[in-house]
Design an enzyme around this catalytic site. Sequence first.
Site, PDB file in Angstrom:
ATOM      1  N   CYS A  57      -6.369   7.152   8.872  1.00  0.00           N
ATOM      2  CA  CYS A  57      -6.690   6.403  10.080  1.00  0.00           C
ATOM      3  C   CYS A  57      -6.552   7.293  11.308  1.00  0.00           C
ATOM      4  O   CYS A  57      -5.635   8.114  11.387  1.00  0.00           O
ATOM      5  CB  CYS A  57      -5.754   5.204  10.197  1.00  0.00           C
ATOM      6  N   LYS A  70       0.838  -1.207   0.000  1.00  0.00           N
ATOM      7  CA  LYS A  70       0.000   0.000   0.000  1.00  0.00           C
ATOM      8  C   LYS A  70       0.869   1.251   0.000  1.00  0.00           C
ATOM      9  O   LYS A  70       0.693   2.142  -0.823  1.00  0.00           O
ATOM     10  CB  LYS A  70      -0.904  -0.005   1.243  1.00  0.00           C
ATOM     11  N   ASN A  71       1.799   1.308   0.943  1.00  0.00           N
ATOM     12  CA  ASN A  71       2.537   2.558   1.105  1.00  0.00           C
ATOM     13  C   ASN A  71       3.537   2.812  -0.021  1.00  0.00           C
ATOM     14  O   ASN A  71       3.912   3.953  -0.273  1.00  0.00           O
ATOM     15  CB  ASN A  71       3.195   2.609   2.487  1.00  0.00           C
ATOM     16  N   ARG A  88      -1.319  13.457  13.901  1.00  0.00           N
ATOM     17  CA  ARG A  88      -0.874  13.485  12.504  1.00  0.00           C
ATOM     18  C   ARG A  88      -0.786  14.905  11.910  1.00  0.00           C
ATOM     19  O   ARG A  88      -1.506  15.270  10.978  1.00  0.00           O
ATOM     20  CB  ARG A  88      -1.750  12.566  11.648  1.00  0.00           C
ATOM     21  N   ARG A 108      -8.954  -0.692   3.233  1.00  0.00           N
ATOM     22  CA  ARG A 108      -8.013   0.339   2.762  1.00  0.00           C
ATOM     23  C   ARG A 108      -6.642  -0.256   2.484  1.00  0.00           C
ATOM     24  O   ARG A 108      -5.902   0.249   1.639  1.00  0.00           O
ATOM     25  CB  ARG A 108      -7.822   1.402   3.844  1.00  0.00           C
ATOM     26  N   ASP A 144       2.861  -0.249  12.588  1.00  0.00           N
ATOM     27  CA  ASP A 144       1.714  -0.828  11.874  1.00  0.00           C
ATOM     28  C   ASP A 144       1.442  -2.285  12.279  1.00  0.00           C
ATOM     29  O   ASP A 144       0.378  -2.818  11.969  1.00  0.00           O
ATOM     30  CB  ASP A 144       1.931  -0.761  10.359  1.00  0.00           C
TER      31      ASP A 144
HETATM   32  N1  EPU Z   1       5.011  14.069  12.152  1.00  0.00           N
HETATM   33  C1  EPU Z   1       5.002  15.385  12.572  1.00  0.00           C
HETATM   34  N2  EPU Z   1       4.804  16.354  11.619  1.00  0.00           N
HETATM   35  C2  EPU Z   1       4.622  16.077  10.305  1.00  0.00           C
HETATM   36  C3  EPU Z   1       4.646  14.714   9.881  1.00  0.00           C
HETATM   37  C4  EPU Z   1       4.836  13.723  10.848  1.00  0.00           C
HETATM   38  O1  EPU Z   1       5.157  15.677  13.761  1.00  0.00           O
HETATM   39  O2  EPU Z   1       4.472  17.015   9.506  1.00  0.00           O
HETATM   40  C5  EPU Z   1       5.204  13.003  13.168  1.00  0.00           C
HETATM   41  C6  EPU Z   1       3.963  12.106  13.326  1.00  0.00           C
HETATM   42  O3  EPU Z   1       3.009  12.696  14.164  1.00  0.00           O
HETATM   43  C7  EPU Z   1       4.566  10.838  13.910  1.00  0.00           C
HETATM   44  C8  EPU Z   1       5.931  10.776  13.238  1.00  0.00           C
HETATM   45  O4  EPU Z   1       6.186  12.088  12.723  1.00  0.00           O
HETATM   46  O5  EPU Z   1       4.732  10.958  15.299  1.00  0.00           O
HETATM   47  C9  EPU Z   1       6.059   9.776  12.144  1.00  0.00           C
HETATM   48  O6  EPU Z   1       4.913   9.814  11.288  1.00  0.00           O
HETATM   49  P1  EPU Z   1       5.069   9.653   9.711  1.00  0.00           P
HETATM   50  O7  EPU Z   1       5.041  11.011   9.102  1.00  0.00           O
HETATM   51  O8  EPU Z   1       6.233   8.773   9.403  1.00  0.00           O
HETATM   52  O9  EPU Z   1       3.741   8.896   9.343  1.00  0.00           O
HETATM   53  P2  EPU Z   1       3.045   9.010   7.938  1.00  0.00           P
HETATM   54  O10 EPU Z   1       4.058   9.296   6.905  1.00  0.00           O
HETATM   55  O11 EPU Z   1       1.849   9.868   8.041  1.00  0.00           O
HETATM   56  C10 EPU Z   1       3.361   6.503   7.204  1.00  0.00           C
HETATM   57  C11 EPU Z   1       2.457   5.393   6.770  1.00  0.00           C
HETATM   58  C12 EPU Z   1       1.685   4.887   7.988  1.00  0.00           C
HETATM   59  C13 EPU Z   1       2.692   4.414   9.041  1.00  0.00           C
HETATM   60  C14 EPU Z   1       3.670   5.536   9.398  1.00  0.00           C
HETATM   61  C15 EPU Z   1       4.766   5.135  10.342  1.00  0.00           C
HETATM   62  C16 EPU Z   1       1.947   5.989   4.477  1.00  0.00           C
HETATM   63  C17 EPU Z   1       0.933   6.458   3.498  1.00  0.00           C
HETATM   64  N3  EPU Z   1       1.550   5.891   5.747  1.00  0.00           N
HETATM   65  O12 EPU Z   1       2.511   7.511   7.747  1.00  0.00           O
HETATM   66  O13 EPU Z   1       0.902   3.800   7.540  1.00  0.00           O
HETATM   67  O14 EPU Z   1       2.008   4.033  10.205  1.00  0.00           O
HETATM   68  O15 EPU Z   1       4.282   6.032   8.181  1.00  0.00           O
HETATM   69  O16 EPU Z   1       5.488   4.074   9.812  1.00  0.00           O
HETATM   70  O17 EPU Z   1       3.075   5.693   4.113  1.00  0.00           O
HETATM   71  C18 EPU Z   1      -0.770   2.174   7.851  1.00  0.00           C
HETATM   72  O18 EPU Z   1      -0.339   1.618   6.831  1.00  0.00           O
HETATM   73  O19 EPU Z   1      -1.634   1.645   8.612  1.00  0.00           O
HETATM   74  C19 EPU Z   1      -0.289   3.508   8.173  1.00  0.00           C
HETATM   75  C20 EPU Z   1      -0.932   4.315   9.017  1.00  0.00           C
END
Ligand code: EPU
Length: 429
Positions: free
Chosen positions: A125, A30-31, A130, A410, A317
């Site tokens: 989710c 997915k990602n 976030r 999803r 995850d």
């Molecule tokens: N964060 C910030 N500010 C930002 C962005 C992130 O503070 O602008 C913080 C977040 O709050 C969190 C940390 O950074 O504490 C890491 O979050 P990350 O940005 O890595 O998460 P994401 O990119 O939104 C992706 C995956 C998620 C997975 C996470 C962590 C995708 C589309 N989503 O999310 O996937 O849990 O990385 O590995 O790639 C899932 O598949 O169920 C899922 C939620």
Amino acid sequence: MAIVAGDTLIIEGTAGRRVINGSIRVNGSKNDAVQAIAAALLFRDGLALANLPDIDDVEKMLALLQDLGARIERRGRRAVIAVPKRLSRLNLDRAIAEKIRASILLTGPVLARYGSVTFPHPGGCVIGERPIDFFLDGFSQMGAKVKARRGSHMVVAPSRGLRGATIFFKNQSVTATETFLLAAVLARGRTSLKNCALEPEIENLGRFLRRSGARISGLGTPTVIINGRGLLTARRPYQVLSDRIEAGSFAILGALLAKKLQITHCRSQHLDALLNLLMELGVGIKSYRGTIIISAPRSGLGAVKIKTHEYPGFPTDLQAPLAVLLTQASGASTILETIFEGRLNYAKTLISMGAKIKIFDPHRLVITGPAPLYGRPVTSPDLRAGLAYILAGLVAKGRTVVHNVHYIDRGYERIDERLRALGLALKRF
Ligand code: EPU
């Protein structure tokens, strides 16, 4: 609660009997798929994608791109995306973008190629706050102006385009690393991304961009350097990686209910943290050429301590699915969730099914087992907790009804059919 057709699963539990003896195939990630769809905007003549999973998040990303003016031809697990010289609009469809976090991935390439992008706060989710500060700050550092407009963010690049910058991410962020990798390919000059996330999907994207003409170094390390190059030309289709989280979810299912489970089309090297932990729990693990074989522990499962961590640490995850396994392990297991503050929300539901869990705060809990689980109606709050409820329903005594299955759809393709093929009793309504 509105009941949506096909949004409910009825599971007849096994009462912990090891009923699985079979094989399951892992689909595309997915990602990886969602970022590859966003990457299509960097290609002069469009991009072909292979090994796409048939899941809702992929459909929504393709719909967002189509709404912007791209043409999409979908054939099974393949898609060909043609991107026009001018998009028909530069604002992401609010209704879709608000539903998936991955929509934020489009902002980098739309802004870098077309000069402006407007988007709502991305949804997804419900697993914590976030925020998107890394994105807004990073775009400003590349010379863009960021404004809030009627509940949306509007970002406008300088008239000569985004300029290369040094961007330090306060936390390692998967989608922020990917978004700025994409934006930097079309920016003027050199961009240095520091404290990058190290997930294998990011390296897969970076390598593909490099093979298509981008100048990128440091992939797979915390510092990635990109020299802006302009539009790219793909020599071959983007091959979406096998989904390590899906493979890991099946490995946990095997540890819970299999005599033997063969998981095919996966890469065990992306699952070191989980597979080592399962071995520590006493589960039999063998892996060879894209296959992982899980066998029942010789004696019962033992307790473990886990702490979620950015890759290559234990993935957040897989934390909720693993918790279900730990309800069946002897002794006290500890979970420390370090990435998101809303990812232990499933624990109350597991407690209502009979699990012995003490929740200390939004990041810490202790599970004492083994404790028999009992089927009951549950409502999936997000993708991975939803999968955890399926596992809990399968190991429980009696019938579990899982509502809100659209969250699970999803990220897991036709999960009910695939688990039924392993001899498990799930029906969708
Ligand atoms: N964060 C910030 N500010 C930002 C962005 C992130 O503070 O602008 C913080 C977040 O709050 C969190 C940390 O950074 O504490 C890491 O979050 P990350 O940005 O890595 O998460 P994401 O990119 O939104 C992706 C995956 C998620 C997975 C996470 C962590 C995708 C589309 N989503 O999310 O996937 O849990 O990385 O590995 O790639 C899932 O598949 O169920 C899922 C939620």
